[in-house]
Write a protein that holds these residues in place. Structure first.
Motif, short mmCIF file in Angstrom:
data_model
loop_
_atom_site.label_atom_id
_atom_site.label_comp_id
_atom_site.label_asym_id
_atom_site.label_seq_id
_atom_site.Cartn_x
_atom_site.Cartn_y
_atom_site.Cartn_z
N VAL A 9 11.88 6.85 7.04
CA VAL A 9 12.30 5.95 5.96
C VAL A 9 11.83 4.53 6.23
O VAL A 9 12.06 3.98 7.32
N LEU A 19 21.75 7.45 3.31
CA LEU A 19 20.84 8.60 3.35
C LEU A 19 21.01 9.34 4.69
O LEU A 19 21.02 10.58 4.74
N THR A 71 9.61 8.47 3.19
CA THR A 71 10.19 7.99 1.95
C THR A 71 10.61 6.53 2.13
O THR A 71 10.35 5.94 3.19
N VAL A 72 11.22 5.95 1.10
CA VAL A 72 11.57 4.53 1.14
C VAL A 72 13.01 4.32 0.70
O VAL A 72 13.55 5.12 -0.07
N GLU A 73 13.62 3.25 1.19
CA GLU A 73 14.91 2.83 0.64
C GLU A 73 14.74 1.49 -0.06
O GLU A 73 15.71 0.88 -0.50
N GLU A 75 11.50 -0.83 -2.44
CA GLU A 75 10.16 -0.70 -3.05
C GLU A 75 9.20 -1.78 -2.59
O GLU A 75 8.00 -1.70 -2.85
N LEU A 98 5.07 4.06 -6.22
CA LEU A 98 5.64 2.87 -5.57
C LEU A 98 4.82 1.63 -5.93
O LEU A 98 5.38 0.56 -6.18
N GLY A 249 11.99 12.72 -5.61
CA GLY A 249 13.04 11.87 -5.07
C GLY A 249 13.99 11.42 -6.16
O GLY A 249 13.86 11.86 -7.31
N ARG A 271 14.15 5.04 -5.72
CA ARG A 271 14.96 5.26 -4.50
C ARG A 271 16.43 5.37 -4.90
O ARG A 271 16.78 5.11 -6.06
N HIS A 273 20.19 4.07 -5.43
CA HIS A 273 20.46 2.82 -6.12
C HIS A 273 21.96 2.53 -6.12
O HIS A 273 22.77 3.45 -6.10
N TYR A 288 22.21 10.66 -2.38
CA TYR A 288 21.53 10.72 -1.08
C TYR A 288 21.19 12.16 -0.72
O TYR A 288 20.09 12.46 -0.25
N HIS A 291 18.36 13.12 -2.95
CA HIS A 291 17.07 12.56 -2.53
C HIS A 291 16.45 13.39 -1.41
O HIS A 291 15.28 13.77 -1.45
#
Ligand code: ATP
Ligand code: MG
Ligand code: MG
Length: 383
Positions: A9, A19, A71-73, A75, A98, A249, A271, A273, A288, A291
């Protein structure tokens, strides 16, 4: 669980932390790229984490080498490096998604091209004060001046109320890449968490979001006094918007409900939110859980995303004194049955998201009654 895949992440804030709470229950290792002792790392003891910035290309590459899915938490990441590593590791959602979403203007153009209703906007890059005046002529006042990038909690927005505000607006946001948005005279803000899987697009229920000083304060699920047909339209619009992007996701979709009951998209987050925190207590699987499942191709059925019980979420923000957030948490723990989530962020400053709490009840009315003393207590902390 017989799943040895490792998830990486970018970012270790509260979203990464929640997450990891979900991943821990499934015994899935999550490697976090962020500063040492960031909120997510505090609840995850293993040697797979990476210390550094999620904007640092070399660190992103290092993370990718240690994971099966990245993945990302957040942007605001280096999508150049994500594009590079996408040949060796799965990146979800896609770096292309992204890259478009991290630029709020490009995001709006993309949605418009896909037939999705969004707030009207004008590019202002390289235009200066004259450009802002022209927007005033075209849209009238007020209108919203926005930074295309690096925006959160309204930091990046400026309400231009008249031509007299233009100098102040440039002073506040000058130096950032700008665009302008037509004022949305909304009756309410709604949000929907959408889940994109390998098989299609699903959604959680529609949520009402209440902002104060451009920061989310409360969410109500279901929305107050909104018909089920409007809630359904909001879910449909959110799903249509996310179908326009590549990758898997959860996505947070923020919308305006206008006075004529039409809906416009405000913005999308690629992601988990803030408007989906309520799912932890109120839905069979949370945003979570969803995702993780989506990026790892673990099946999700629509009934898993249903609302079990109406829910209200209240953010715990930094306020007048550095211990305001701790006082709110203590008050809620001692005086209510709210589920309290504190993020382990350390220093509090006014408006910083330090935690949140959620109350569920058989009816929204009962939830409103139960949360009112906590809302009053939060309001008293503002000083
Ligand atoms: P976030 O923390 O959600 O990422 P952000 O900094 O990206 O926020 P926006 O979502 O663009 O900011 O705007 C913040 C809030 O400002 C919105 O939730 C809404 O209340 C108000 N707002 C934004 N755009 C408009 C608009 N065009 N007309 C009226 N109000 C707006
Ligand atoms: Mg935003
Ligand atoms: Mg927003």
């Amino acid at each position: 669980m017989a799943d040895n895949r490792k998830v990486g992440v970018l970012g270790g804030g509260q979203l990464g932390r929640m997450l990891i709470e979900a991943a821990n229950r499934l015994n899935i290792q999550v490697n976090v790229l962020d500063a040492a002792n960031s909120p997510a790392k505090q609840i995850s003891a293993h040697d797979g984490h990476i210390e550094g910035s999620f904007k640092d290309a070399a660190k992103v590459k290092e993370l990718a080498q240690k994971c099966d899915v990245v993945t990302v938490e957040i942007e605001h990441v280096d999508t150049q490096m994500l594009e590079e590593v996408a040949g060796q590791v799965v990146v979800e959602p896609s770096w292309k998604t992204l890259r478009v979403i991290k630029d709020k203007y490009a995001q709006k153009q993309h949605l418009k091209e896909h037939g999705v209703d969004v707030a009207e906007s004008i590019d202002l890059e390289g235009k200066g004060a004259d450009g802002l005046k022209e927007v005033g002529v075209k849209y009238g006042y007020p209108y919203m001046l926005k930074s295309k990038t690096e925006a959160y909690d309204g930091k990046g927005n400026f309400v231009v109320k008249s031509e007299g505000d233009i100098d102040a607006a440039i002073k506040a946001l000058g130096g950032r890449p700008l665009y302008a948005e037509k004022w949305a005279d909304f009756s309410m803000e709604l949000a929907v968490m959408v889940v994109k899987t390998k098989d299609g697009v699903l959604s959680f229920p529609t949520v009402e979001t209440v902002h104060e000083d451009s920061i989310c304060k409360l969410t109500y699920t279901p929305p107050r006094n909104v018909s089920s047909s409007i809630s359904q339209r909001a879910q449909d619009l959110a799903k249509k918007a996310i179908a326009a992007f590549e990758g898997k996701g959860v996505f947070g979709v923020e919308m305006f409900l206008l006075k004529d009951d039409s809906l416009l998209i405000n913005e999308i987050a690629p992601r988990p939110h803030n408007s989906g925190h309520y799912t932890i207590e109120a839905c069979p699987i949370s945003q979570y859980d969803a995702h993780l499942r989506a990026i790892l191709d673990i099946p999700i059925q629509p009934y898993m995303l249903r609302l079990k019980e109406p829910a209200i979420m209240l953010n715990i923000l930094g306020a007048a004194t550095p211990d305001s957030d701790k006082k709110v948490a203590q008050y809620a723990i001692e005086n209510s049955d709210a589920s309290v989530h504190m993020y382990g962020k350390g220093d509090s400053r006014p408006g910083r998201k330090m935690g949140h709490l959620t109350i569920t009840r058989p009816t929204l009315r009962e939830a409103e009654q139960a949360i009112q003393p906590l809302v009053d207590f939060v309001d008293e902390q503002k000083g």
